[in-house]
Write an enzyme that holds these catalytic residues in place. Structure first.
Site, PDB file in Angstrom:
ATOM      1  N   HIS A 101      52.128  39.695  76.255  1.00 33.03           N
ATOM      2  CA  HIS A 101      51.838  38.479  77.014  1.00 33.03           C
ATOM      3  C   HIS A 101      52.424  37.259  76.322  1.00 33.03           C
ATOM      4  O   HIS A 101      52.750  37.278  75.130  1.00 33.03           O
ATOM      5  CB  HIS A 101      50.327  38.288  77.193  1.00 33.03           C
ATOM      6  CG  HIS A 101      49.609  38.002  75.919  1.00 33.03           C
ATOM      7  ND1 HIS A 101      49.403  38.957  74.945  1.00 33.03           N
ATOM      8  CD2 HIS A 101      49.063  36.853  75.436  1.00 33.03           C
ATOM      9  CE1 HIS A 101      48.758  38.414  73.928  1.00 33.03           C
ATOM     10  NE2 HIS A 101      48.551  37.134  74.192  1.00 33.03           N
ATOM     11  N   ASP A 103      50.990  33.364  75.867  1.00 36.10           N
ATOM     12  CA  ASP A 103      49.621  32.832  75.969  1.00 36.10           C
ATOM     13  C   ASP A 103      49.389  31.974  77.219  1.00 36.10           C
ATOM     14  O   ASP A 103      50.145  31.025  77.488  1.00 36.10           O
ATOM     15  CB  ASP A 103      49.270  32.028  74.712  1.00 36.10           C
ATOM     16  CG  ASP A 103      49.114  32.934  73.504  1.00 36.10           C
ATOM     17  OD1 ASP A 103      48.681  34.088  73.679  1.00 36.10           O
ATOM     18  OD2 ASP A 103      49.450  32.490  72.384  1.00 36.10           O
ATOM     19  N   HIS A 246      53.978  38.532  72.789  1.00 38.68           N
ATOM     20  CA  HIS A 246      53.425  39.223  71.630  1.00 38.68           C
ATOM     21  C   HIS A 246      52.339  40.200  72.047  1.00 38.68           C
ATOM     22  O   HIS A 246      51.819  40.129  73.171  1.00 38.68           O
ATOM     23  CB  HIS A 246      52.904  38.221  70.586  1.00 38.68           C
ATOM     24  CG  HIS A 246      51.847  37.305  71.103  1.00 38.68           C
ATOM     25  ND1 HIS A 246      52.130  36.214  71.904  1.00 38.68           N
ATOM     26  CD2 HIS A 246      50.494  37.319  70.960  1.00 38.68           C
ATOM     27  CE1 HIS A 246      51.004  35.594  72.220  1.00 38.68           C
ATOM     28  NE2 HIS A 246      49.988  36.243  71.662  1.00 38.68           N
ATOM     29  N   ARG A 261      42.830  30.564  65.980  1.00 34.04           N
ATOM     30  CA  ARG A 261      44.102  30.171  66.601  1.00 34.04           C
ATOM     31  C   ARG A 261      44.011  28.744  67.109  1.00 34.04           C
ATOM     32  O   ARG A 261      43.060  28.390  67.811  1.00 34.04           O
ATOM     33  CB  ARG A 261      44.432  31.111  67.771  1.00 34.04           C
ATOM     34  CG  ARG A 261      45.862  30.937  68.271  1.00 34.04           C
ATOM     35  CD  ARG A 261      46.168  31.864  69.418  1.00 34.04           C
ATOM     36  NE  ARG A 261      45.959  31.204  70.694  1.00 34.04           N
ATOM     37  CZ  ARG A 261      45.960  31.819  71.879  1.00 34.04           C
ATOM     38  NH1 ARG A 261      46.130  33.127  71.944  1.00 34.04           N
ATOM     39  NH2 ARG A 261      45.783  31.145  72.992  1.00 34.04           N
TER      40      ARG A 261
HETATM   41  C1  SIN Z   1      46.686  36.458  70.468  1.00 37.36           C
HETATM   42  O1  SIN Z   1      46.570  35.264  70.216  1.00 37.36           O
HETATM   43  O2  SIN Z   1      47.179  36.885  71.507  1.00 37.36           O
HETATM   44  C2  SIN Z   1      46.241  37.447  69.395  1.00 37.36           C
HETATM   45  C3  SIN Z   1      47.289  37.674  68.391  1.00 37.36           C
HETATM   46  C4  SIN Z   1      46.791  38.458  67.212  1.00 37.36           C
HETATM   47  O3  SIN Z   1      45.579  38.617  67.051  1.00 37.36           O
HETATM   48  O4  SIN Z   1      47.621  38.881  66.408  1.00 37.36           O
END
Ligand code: SIN
Length: 271
Positions: A101, A103, A246, A261
């Site tokens: 995806h 974000d 990612h 995050r």
């Molecule tokens: C995410 O923000 O999509 C998770 C990424 C992660 O936990 O490495």
């Protein structure tokens, strides 16, 4: 590109680089900040090691790139929705970001970048994979690129049931975006559909849309477009959502993986 204030160590020729020689807990001078930004634009996702950041310092670093984004539904820490919690432990039913995806691409103005700081990592595993969507676009044939350039796709978020009894911050977003977007800084073209949020291609029949999206979702999984980041405690990954996707691997149950995050607001995608 030559850097004077930082050292940049590419992880693969296609995507990802570790930035050495900066302490993000201290205020960054403009020259160092500009080089970090340049390295980010060049490598799409950049990594920092051994960064003992407080949440305030993390927020401050994020704000250097622009106003911060608030996730529609994810839990947050320190009573601040700008500090999205990333946490998996023995009680978890799922991990965040388990599928490919970009974000919150369902937002009308999806976040331009995300900065993840992990405070606790499992003994082994818990890597994150990143994929270069310029490379995914470039690898398509000319006729396919030309066709996709005229198409738009509907992105919709549905977080129902994903975050337990945590109350969502706002309504789940839905937006229409071009299938190919031009990056506002580099002007390069990137493929902008992802299996996490993209539901259908406008103007096609349901079967045509399904078939095209299935092809594109499969296309982006090519390992030649990817890098894989192995976290350590106090690592940071900062990715550009406009030209990457990612996926976070959950292969460490029942261990704990935990962090915060901070996400930076972006612009409306254009072609
Ligand atoms: C995410 O923000 O999509 C998770 C990424 C992660 O936990 O490495």
């Amino acid at each position: 590109m030559n850097y004077q204030y930082i050292r940049v160590e590419p992880l693969t020729p296609t995507i990802g680089a570790t930035i050495h020689g900066v302490d993000l807990s201290r205020p960054l001078d403009d020259e160092t900040f500009d080089e970090i930004h340049q390295a980010w634009m060049e490598h799409l996702v950049v990594f920092f090691r051994d960064q003992e950041l407080t949440p305030e310092q993390h927020l401050e670093f994020g704000r250097r790139f622009g106003p911060l984004h608030i996730h529609p539904a994810a839990p947050y820490v320190h009573d601040n929705p700008e500090l999205m919690q990333i946490h998996t432990d023995r009680h978890s039913q799922r991990n965040n970001g388990a599928g490919w995806h970009s974000d919150v691409s369902a937002d009308e103005e999806p976040p331009l970048g995300s900065i993840l700081h992990l405070h606790q990592v499992p003994a082994k595993g818990g890597d994150t994979l990143f994929a270069n969507m310029y490379a995914a676009y470039d690898a398509l044939s000319g006729p396919m690129q030309a066709w996709l350039a005229g198409l738009n796709a509907v992105h919709r978020a549905d977080y129902a049931g994903l975050y337990g009894d945590h109350k969502p911050q706002r309504a789940f977003p839905q937006s229409t975006h071009p299938v190919i977007r031009a990056h506002p800084v580099t002007a390069k073209k990137a493929l902008y559909v992802n299996s996490g949020f993209t539901r259908r291609i406008e103007g096609l029949t349901a079967a045509e849309s399904r078939g095209l999206l299935q092809f594109l979702f499969e296309h982006i999984r090519n390992p030649a477009f990817q890098c894989r980041f192995q976290w350590r405690q106090n690592s940071i990954a900062m990715w550009d959502n406009r030209c990457t996707q990612h996926l976070a691997v959950w292969d460490y149950f029942p261990d704990t993986r935990s962090g915060i995050r901070v996400t930076v607001k972006g612009d409306r995608p254009f072609c």
